[in-house]
Write a protein that holds these residues in place. Structure first.
Motif, PDB file in Angstrom:
ATOM      1  N   ARG A 111       0.897  -1.225   0.022  1.00  0.00           N
ATOM      2  CA  ARG A 111       0.148   0.015  -0.030  1.00  0.00           C
ATOM      3  C   ARG A 111       0.786   1.212   0.123  1.00  0.00           C
ATOM      4  NH1 ARG A 111      -4.177   1.838   4.862  1.00  0.00           N
ATOM      5  NH2 ARG A 111      -4.665   4.061   4.170  1.00  0.00           N
ATOM      6  N   ALA A 112       1.920   1.301   0.801  1.00  0.00           N
ATOM      7  CA  ALA A 112       2.958   2.431   0.613  1.00  0.00           C
ATOM      8  C   ALA A 112       3.463   2.702  -0.577  1.00  0.00           C
ATOM      9  CB  ALA A 112       3.898   2.050   1.682  1.00  0.00           C
ATOM     10  N   GLY A 113       3.694   1.783  -1.281  1.00  0.00           N
ATOM     11  CA  GLY A 113       4.303   1.862  -2.728  1.00  0.00           C
ATOM     12  C   GLY A 113       3.231   2.171  -3.623  1.00  0.00           C
ATOM     13  N   ARG A 114       2.159   1.843  -3.611  1.00  0.00           N
ATOM     14  CA  ARG A 114       0.768   2.057  -4.333  1.00  0.00           C
ATOM     15  C   ARG A 114       0.665   3.790  -3.938  1.00  0.00           C
ATOM     16  NH1 ARG A 114      -1.457  -2.605  -3.004  1.00  0.00           N
ATOM     17  NH2 ARG A 114      -2.844  -1.470  -1.436  1.00  0.00           N
ATOM     18  N   GLU A 115       0.455   4.331  -2.746  1.00  0.00           N
ATOM     19  CA  GLU A 115       0.428   5.729  -2.555  1.00  0.00           C
ATOM     20  C   GLU A 115       1.258   6.420  -2.834  1.00  0.00           C
ATOM     21  OE1 GLU A 115      -0.828   5.942   1.553  1.00  0.00           O
ATOM     22  OE2 GLU A 115      -2.729   4.686   1.147  1.00  0.00           O
ATOM     23  N   MET A 116       2.500   6.022  -2.978  1.00  0.00           N
ATOM     24  CA  MET A 116       3.764   6.876  -3.317  1.00  0.00           C
ATOM     25  C   MET A 116       3.484   7.420  -5.024  1.00  0.00           C
ATOM     26  SD  MET A 116       6.155   9.094  -2.589  1.00  0.00           S
ATOM     27  CE  MET A 116       6.501   8.932  -1.040  1.00  0.00           C
ATOM     28  N   ALA A 117       3.053   6.021  -5.538  1.00  0.00           N
ATOM     29  CA  ALA A 117       3.160   5.969  -6.884  1.00  0.00           C
ATOM     30  C   ALA A 117       1.913   7.042  -7.394  1.00  0.00           C
ATOM     31  CB  ALA A 117       3.008   4.649  -7.638  1.00  0.00           C
ATOM     32  N   GLN A 118       0.891   6.924  -6.973  1.00  0.00           N
ATOM     33  CA  GLN A 118      -0.308   7.585  -6.976  1.00  0.00           C
ATOM     34  C   GLN A 118      -0.067   9.359  -6.892  1.00  0.00           C
ATOM     35  OE1 GLN A 118      -2.929   6.048  -4.344  1.00  0.00           O
ATOM     36  NE2 GLN A 118      -3.291   4.087  -5.878  1.00  0.00           N
ATOM     37  N   ALA A 119       0.803   9.337  -5.709  1.00  0.00           N
ATOM     38  CA  ALA A 119       1.043  11.069  -5.619  1.00  0.00           C
ATOM     39  C   ALA A 119       2.081  11.354  -6.447  1.00  0.00           C
ATOM     40  CB  ALA A 119       1.739  10.972  -4.112  1.00  0.00           C
ATOM     41  N   ILE A 120       2.835  10.603  -6.986  1.00  0.00           N
ATOM     42  CA  ILE A 120       4.056  11.451  -8.081  1.00  0.00           C
ATOM     43  C   ILE A 120       3.142  11.255  -9.250  1.00  0.00           C
ATOM     44  CG2 ILE A 120       5.924  10.454  -9.598  1.00  0.00           C
ATOM     45  CD1 ILE A 120       6.826   8.713  -7.055  1.00  0.00           C
ATOM     46  N   VAL A 121       2.303  10.415  -9.779  1.00  0.00           N
ATOM     47  CA  VAL A 121       1.571  10.582 -10.841  1.00  0.00           C
ATOM     48  C   VAL A 121       0.597  11.913 -10.922  1.00  0.00           C
ATOM     49  CG1 VAL A 121      -0.146   9.459 -12.541  1.00  0.00           C
ATOM     50  CG2 VAL A 121       1.801   7.990 -11.586  1.00  0.00           C
TER      51      VAL A 121
END
Length: 343
Positions: free
Chosen positions: A173-183
């Motif tokens: 989840r931590a990885g997913r949320e960081m990717a979403q924030a970057i995009v």
């Protein structure tokens, strides 16, 4: 002769020595030092003062023979070089300091065979509980943990099933949320910099979550750079230089931890690379080191101290006789955008 031996340090101190020094019976001394029984405050202080002056330390192994347990909590982590784990240990100590339990620490260096050895040695002392990092263990370690007959708390990770209790965050989840924030900030050409260690399961899970979230947006990792060994500022500088020279069109660099991210930031600042205009940066863990950087680095708080406190609380309660078992405490990390992610 006995007093001469005592003065010369030629024999271990005994309850009788404390009894003679305090003028209190051995039985009462025993009750005071074990914090058992009804003893007046004045007598208790007299005994404790005599014990302090003599330097007497009770033999808790002998006292544990009846219960088959000592008031130790085994705490096993993969590294003390990584700034993450000292904060976890501080959280554990903060809670256990208010109890009669004492943490003892072991380090595995991310090696399963080392974890087996540390676990075997610690369990041989019959501790009252075990706090151990991660959910992935060798068959031998799992067998020892399952048959220990004491509270077991696996920490740092919740992406899996625990042997007993677990406290941590979901790294996927931590990885997913960081990717979403970057995009969300409009970055598309993204590079990943992280550890090559195959046994750092939590870093692997973050990378899996990160790439899965990017894939949903039709984005693939543009370039990647891996390293072996401990996290370090110098490695971050070197890796950042390498990946940016190889792929100068990268728009964002996501690092598997804050230490290498901080090194990457210093490289960019030293080389007049506009952050986050030319390239954005983000790390993971939210370590205090970031507070001293000239630019606030984007990161994600991994709830380290809270993980330590929650794990210690579970151990202390259950080892003291409270009902429990199978606790699953999933904490929620939060993104700190800093000045290197938000355009």
């Amino acid at each position: 002769m006995a007093s001469d031996d005592l003065e010369n340090g030629n024999r271990p101190l005994t309850l009788r020595d404390v009894s003679e020094a305090s003028g209190v019976s051995e039985m009462t001394v025993s009750r005071v030092l074990r914090n058992r029984g009804d003893v007046s405050a004045a007598t208790r202080e007299k005994v404790l003062e005599a014990a302090r002056e003599l330097g007497y330390v009770p033999n808790k192994i002998a006292g544990a023979l009846a219960s088959q347990r000592v008031n130790l909590v085994a705490v096993i982590v993969p590294s003390l070089k990584n700034l993450v784990f000292p904060e976890v240990l501080s959280g554990i100590s903060e809670v256990l300091d208010e109890t009669h339990f004492q943490p003892v620490f072991g380090v595995t260096n991310y090696k399963p065979e080392r974890e087996e050895k540390v676990l075997y040695e610690m369990l041989s002392w019959r501790p009252s509980g075990v706090i151990i990092a991660g959910l992935e263990h060798s068959d031998a370690s799992r067998a020892m943990l399952k048959s220990a007959g004491i509270p077991i708390v696996e920490i740092m990770d919740t992406d899996g099933e625990p042997i007993d209790a677990m406290v941590g965050i979901s790294h996927r989840r931590a990885g997913r949320e960081m990717a979403q924030a970057i995009v969300k900030q409009g970055y598309r050409k993204i590079g990943f910099l992280g550890t090559k260690m195959p046994l750092d399961h939590r870093a692997r899970k973050r990378f899996e979550g990160f790439t899965q979230a990017l894939a949903k947006e039709g984005i693939e990792i543009h370039d990647r750079e891996f390293y072996e060994g401990g996290s370090a500022l110098l490695k971050g500088r070197e890796m950042t230089e390498t990946i940016l020279k190889r792929s100068p069109d990268l728009e964002f660099l996501y690092y598997s931890n804050d230490m290498i991210a901080a090194g990457g930031l210093m490289y960019c600042l030293d080389n007049n690379i506009d952050v986050p205009g030319r390239v954005g940066l983000a790390g993971f863990n939210g370590v205090e080191l970031l507070d001293g950087l000239p630019v606030k680095l984007a990161t994600m708080d991994a709830c380290r101290a809270e993980i330590g406190r929650e794990a210690a609380r579970i151990i202390a309660q259950r080892a003291s006789g409270e009902e429990g078992g199978g606790e699953k405490v999933v904490l929620t990390p939060t993104i700190e955008l800093g000045a290197t992610l938000k355009r």
